[in-house]
Design an enzyme around this catalytic site. Structure first.
Site, PDB file in Angstrom:
ATOM      1  CE  LYS A  78      -3.872   2.037   2.625  1.00  0.00           C
ATOM      2  NZ  LYS A  78      -4.768   1.897   3.789  1.00  0.00           N
ATOM      3  CB  SER A 158      -8.044   3.870   2.637  1.00  0.00           C
ATOM      4  OG  SER A 158      -7.260   3.241   3.631  1.00  0.00           O
ATOM      5  CB  SER A 182      -8.566   1.118   5.579  1.00  0.00           C
ATOM      6  OG  SER A 182      -9.275   2.292   5.329  1.00  0.00           O
TER       7      SER A 182
HETATM    8  N1  GLN Z   1     -13.323   4.606   5.999  1.00  0.00           N
HETATM    9  C1  GLN Z   1     -12.742   5.097   7.215  1.00  0.00           C
HETATM   10  C2  GLN Z   1     -12.330   6.524   7.032  1.00  0.00           C
HETATM   11  O1  GLN Z   1     -12.614   7.047   6.013  1.00  0.00           O
HETATM   12  C3  GLN Z   1     -11.594   4.244   7.620  1.00  0.00           C
HETATM   13  C4  GLN Z   1     -10.372   4.492   6.825  1.00  0.00           C
HETATM   14  C5  GLN Z   1      -9.214   3.647   7.283  1.00  0.00           C
HETATM   15  O2  GLN Z   1      -9.380   2.653   7.984  1.00  0.00           O
HETATM   16  N2  GLN Z   1      -8.030   4.082   6.903  1.00  0.00           N
HETATM   17  O3  GLN Z   1     -11.736   7.117   7.864  1.00  0.00           O
END
Ligand code: GLN
Length: 489
Positions: A78, A158, A182
């Site tokens: 990532k 994400s 995410s």
């Molecule tokens: N969807 C959540 C957010 O937008 C979690 C994102 C994540 O876990 N990095 O913050």
């Protein structure tokens, strides 16, 4: 090609050990698969030359009878992990041209174990999102599509590039990070396994910070066994991260005994949220039955504070993000947009460098931390966080693991929910409480929706008891026998 790209970490490792193929062949097959799937936009940076050099070195070590746990296995990263001399963007324009002079602890451990680096994967900007739609580098396309349909779907976020690349057989495995879901939500959307470890299990050093008290890195793989193998490499205390736990790393793979007789599986009654599709409810019940058939004992538990988890998260995460992102000022690295004064240079750089979702979070975070509103919002959210964690402590007096759906829906179409941040935030309703409490969670592909899209179930474990969680996940995986592959694999 699929002869190589369909392997798991475990079977590829066996094949290399038995000299059935070389690390170079294995890597070449993945490099070719990545080239053929560029339309998915899963990678921000491909590193085929680096991958082949690393594979050659692996072949030499293997020939000498040496080699680490992941020797010769091609994986992808990532683009939130700093990789020395390789562009690291966090999916943001503001990190334009940033080539870190250092390597994150986790990626270093993966390379030390012999893995080869295929490249850096697309993600929501600074990991803020659930759809990969906020990336400066454009959306990632989910390799799955609805039966009989041709809409392009999001891979979740994400870690959308991570999930898409593993599902589409572009990498044997990938790293992800999980601040509110995410790793697990994109794993669910793409039909793969995603494991978020206990907070402190893996070092955050060299991982671009979003919300430091919630961020955890973890493996994204096609099997639970692979997740266990990869976690074993990624985990461990790191003196460079003061929040990493000084604990020994267990043999996570050995936890896969297949025996869950007598295991108490908590079913939180509050997770039957309004508007959850019937097929997800049915899959959850199926999961309960599978574990019961394997000898586990389902018990009803109560997590009453869960209803406050999303609002709590959306105060704490932006608060921490606003502080963490204050370092991007155009002075030392990344984008710089000149201005008449220093202040104007800061303003111009941040205005041009951050996307809309990041700006929204910086504004919310700055607001809830401001002197006049700190007590009303930030302090209150901290208190609620303690109550949410206490809910889990009490539940774990009655059970050993908790079973829930991973996400309240299957993958949705690109462009959907974009005008409604609250609907987007709902994606994480089942995953966010786990981060607030610092617990480990894993998503296992468990079935297909009526439209033929993957759906995951989540198992939550006690803090630093990934082993029991992995053991239960292994049983769930065998029972679900999920063998479907995306159209684009
Ligand atoms: N969807 C959540 C957010 O937008 C979690 C994102 C994540 O876990 N990095 O913050």
């Amino acid at each position: 090609m699929s002869e190589f790209t369909d392997l798991t970490l475990a079977t590829a490792r066996d094949g290399l050990a038995a000299r059935k193929f070389s690390a170079v062949e294995l890597t070449q097959a993945h490099v070719a698969a990545i080239e053929a799937a560029r339309d998915l936009n899963a990678f921000i940076t491909e590193t085929p030359d680096k991958a082949l050099d690393m594979a050659k070195a692996s072949d030499e070590r293997l020939a000498r009878g040496e080699g680490g746990v992941l020797e010769g296995l091609p994986i992808a990263i990532k683009d939130l992990f700093c990789t020395k001399d390789v562009l690291t963007t966090a999916g943001s324009h503001i990190l334009d041209g940033f080539k870190p002079p250092y390597e994150s602890t986790i990626t270093q451990k993966l390379w030390d174990a012999g893995a080869t680096c295929l490249g850096k994967l697309n993600l929501d900007e600074f990991a803020m999102g659930s759809s990969n739609m906020t990336s400066y580098y454009g959306p990632v396309i989910n390799p799955w599509s609805e039966a009989g349909g041709n809409r392009q779907l999001v891979p979740g976020g994400s870690s959308g590039g991570s999930a898409a690349s593993v599902a589409a057989r572009l990498a044997l495995a990938a790293t992800g990070t999980d601040t509110g879901g995410s790793i697990r939500q994109p794993a669910s959307f793409c039909g793969i396994v995603g494991l978020k470890p206990t907070y402190g299990r893996c070092s955050r050093w060299g991982v671009v910070a979003f919300a430091s008290s919630l961020d955890q890195a973890g493996p994204m793989t096609r099997t639970v066994e692979d997740a266990a193998i990869m976690l074993g490499v990624m985990a461990g205390h790191d003196a460079k991260d003061s929040t990493s736990a000084p604990m020994a790393v267990p043999d996570f793979r050995a936890a896969l005994t297949g025996d869950i007789r007598g295991l108490r599986v908590g079913i939180p009654k509050e997770y039957r949220v309004d508007g959850m599709p019937a097929e997800i409810e049915a899959l959850w019940q199926q999961g309960i039955d599978w574990l019961k058939d394997a000898g586990a004992a389902p018990v009803e538990i109560s997590l009453p504070m869960t209803k406050h988890a999303l609002p709590t998260y959306y105060i704490i995460a932006p608060a921490e993000a606003s502080a963490n992102l204050s370092r991007y000022d155009g002075v030392r690295f990344g984008l710089r947009v000149p201005g008449a004064s220093l202040d104007e240079m800061y303003e111009n750089t941040r205005a041009a460098g951050f996307g809309a979702e990041v700006k929204r979070r910086v504004l919310i975070g700055t607001y809830v931390l401001s002197a006049g509103y700190y007590d009303a919002y930030y302090l209150k959210a901290q208190r609620l966080r303690t109550l949410i964690a206490r809910d889990f402590d009490q539940a774990f007096e009655k059970c050993d693991v908790i079973l829930t759906p991973t996400a309240p829906s299957a993958a949705f179409a690109i462009g959907e929910k974009m005008d409604d941040p609250l609907a987007m935030y709902l994606n994480d309703v089942f995953t966010v409480p786990v981060n607030l409490a610092g617990l480990p969670g894993i998503s296992v592909p468990a079935g297909l929706s009526a439209d033929g899209l993957p759906l995951g179930l989540q198992i939550i474990g006690r803090a630093f008891d990934e082993e029991t969680m992995i053991r239960a996940a292994g049983v769930l995986e065998s029972a679900a026998a999920f063998t479907a592959k995306p159209g684009r694999a």
